[in-house]
Design an enzyme around this catalytic site. Structure first.
Site, PDB file in Angstrom:
ATOM      1  CG  MET A   1      -2.181   1.029   1.182  1.00 24.62           C
ATOM      2  SD  MET A   1      -3.488   1.329   2.610  1.00 24.62           S
ATOM      3  CE  MET A   1      -4.003   2.724   2.373  1.00 24.62           C
TER       4      MET A   1
ATOM      5  N   GLY B   1      -5.242  12.128   4.161  1.00 30.43           N
ATOM      6  CA  GLY B   1      -6.922  11.294   4.832  1.00 30.43           C
ATOM      7  C   GLY B   1      -6.964   9.911   3.788  1.00 30.43           C
ATOM      8  CG  HIS B   2      -5.774  10.619  -0.112  1.00 31.22           C
ATOM      9  ND1 HIS B   2      -6.722  11.013  -0.923  1.00 31.22           N
ATOM     10  CD2 HIS B   2      -4.661  12.199  -0.451  1.00 31.22           C
ATOM     11  CE1 HIS B   2      -6.320  12.520  -1.355  1.00 31.22           C
ATOM     12  NE2 HIS B   2      -5.317  13.040  -1.186  1.00 31.22           N
TER      13      HIS B   2
ATOM     14  CD  GLU C   1       3.229 -10.147   1.980  1.00 32.35           C
ATOM     15  OE1 GLU C   1       4.252 -10.641   1.853  1.00 32.35           O
ATOM     16  OE2 GLU C   1       2.488 -10.457   0.917  1.00 32.35           O
TER      17      GLU C   1
END
Length: 408
Positions: free
Chosen positions: A230, A240-241, A265
């Protein structure tokens, strides 16, 4: 530098910190190409340049990796003021260009003119996949609202495979243990965040960040999605995304009946913080977490309701309970504060007790002096100190989540 020869001192001047030398940029308008304020640097470059994160052989080294904001069409070039090969015989500069070429896909350009023609094609770029969520963020500085879209894509979307190859290059610079994934495995899901913006009256899209999730099979008929990577790109961080993305992905999987629960993970501290916030936000209105039930302790009802309604596993449900109970506890009341502290420490002491059980088994096969050494290692005072330290660290994290929920 003491003890170095004149030659060694001279050569030391040709060392560059690669985190400073690498200049990244997301470009929307032609004038952005020359705008120094828009560049950002990697956090890591050790995977290409070793643990020292140093390139040898250049003065004033600049490794420019500029991307068009939407499609991430790339301009790559290496600039420097002087190179060691020109000054000294038998000393070779590092082949910086080859190292970068190893991680960026073909199709990049090396000059401004070609890059400008990439920018002109950006008007044709549209987000991949299906839209799951649209939201706006009010930017105080600019005094306006910006609109964002989160989409779910897969490798069958035309052009997505090539786009993903360009996108994943950012992982190398911002995730310490990053590695590229096998996109031909159809168990991968891709979630993307885009910003809408205007250019010459047209609506264009800029890449903000993304997440990859791998769907593991769980016997007999369930799936466990596991977040693999991510990343919110640096120019968009702190807005805040990440929370929008994680909550959207979580809601996407909640709606599917064959999902058991969602996990991650090897999550970083930042990811755990983000997950705490998102899960508490999702769970706070569940009946099982009402104030009167929180004070009775962690229950089977909490495990069942969070699992069935929100696909949250027992371990994460326990953290949610501890955060919500902290929020509902008046810590200025000594009795309530003590009850809360004991409840948390009872869970934290689990691993210590396991150690002691293992030690009891070892007693049978250890010599007396070895046993004394082992016993000293887990001296009770040390245990209590470690336990208290763990507790205080945890509470500091939980308070941060509670404050963020209150602000939201």
């Amino acid at each position: 530098m003491a003890g170095l020869t004149a030659m060694e001192k001279k050569l030391a001047e040709y060392k560059c910190n690669t985190n400073e030398a690498i200049k990244l940029k997301l470009v929307r308008f032609q004038e952005d190409i020359e705008d120094e304020s828009m560049t950002f640097n990697p956090e890591y470059s050790h995977q290409l340049f070793g643990d020292d994160e140093v390139a040898f052989g250049y003065k004033g080294l600049q490794i420019q990796l500029y991307y068009s904001a939407g499609s991430l069409s790339t301009m790559f070039r290496v600039l420097y003021k002087s190179k060691v090969n020109d000054k000294f015989d038998s000393v070779q500069a590092d082949d910086v260009e080859s190292k970068i070429r190893e991680i960026i896909p073909a199709g990049f350009c090396t000059g401004t003119d070609d890059f400008v023609s990439f920018l002109e094609k950006e008007v044709n770029f549209k987000p991949f996949g299906t839209i799951l969520h649209t939201y706006t963020v009010h930017n105080e500085e600019a005094g306006e609202e910006f609109t964002y879209q989160i989409t779910k894509a897969d490798i069958t979307c035309p052009g997505f495979k090539e786009y993903h190859e360009r996108l994943q290059t950012f992982l190398m610079w911002f995730i310490e243990t990053a590695s590229y994934i096998d996109v031909d495995d159809d168990r991968w899901d891709y979630f993307l965040v885009f910003e809408k913006y205007n250019k010459d009256g047209a609506t264009l899209f800029a890449t903000v960040g993304y997440m990859t999730v791998y769907n593991y099979y769980v016997y007999p008929d369930k799936t466990r999605p596991r977040v693999s990577q991510m990343l919110i790109l640096p120019p968009f961080q702190g807005e805040g995304h990440g929370a929008q993305l994680l909550e959207t992905v979580h809601r996407y999987y909640i709606s599917s009946p064959n999902i058991l629960d969602m996990t991650a993970e090897d999550p970083s501290e930042n990811f755990v913080r983000l997950r705490d916030y998102v899960l508490v936000k999702l769970c706070q209105d569940l009946q099982c977490f009402s104030a009167e039930k929180l004070h009775l302790g962690f229950s089977k009802e909490m495990v069942t309701e969070t699992q069935q309604k929100l696909k949250i596993n027992k371990q994460h449900a326990r953290r949610v309970y501890e955060i919500l109970r902290l929020r509902a506890t008046d810590l200025s009341d000594p009795e309530k504060a003590k009850a809360y502290r004991l409840d948390i420490k009872k869970r934290l002491v689990g691993p210590y007790k396991k150690n002691q059980r293992e030690l009891a088994k070892m007693r049978r096969c250890l010599q007396p002096e070895e046993l004394t050494n082992q016993m000293n290692q887990i001296d009770l005072n040390t245990q209590h100190e470690q336990l208290e330290e763990s507790y205080q660290q945890l509470i500091a994290e939980y308070r941060r989540t509670v404050e963020r929920i209150a602000q939201a």
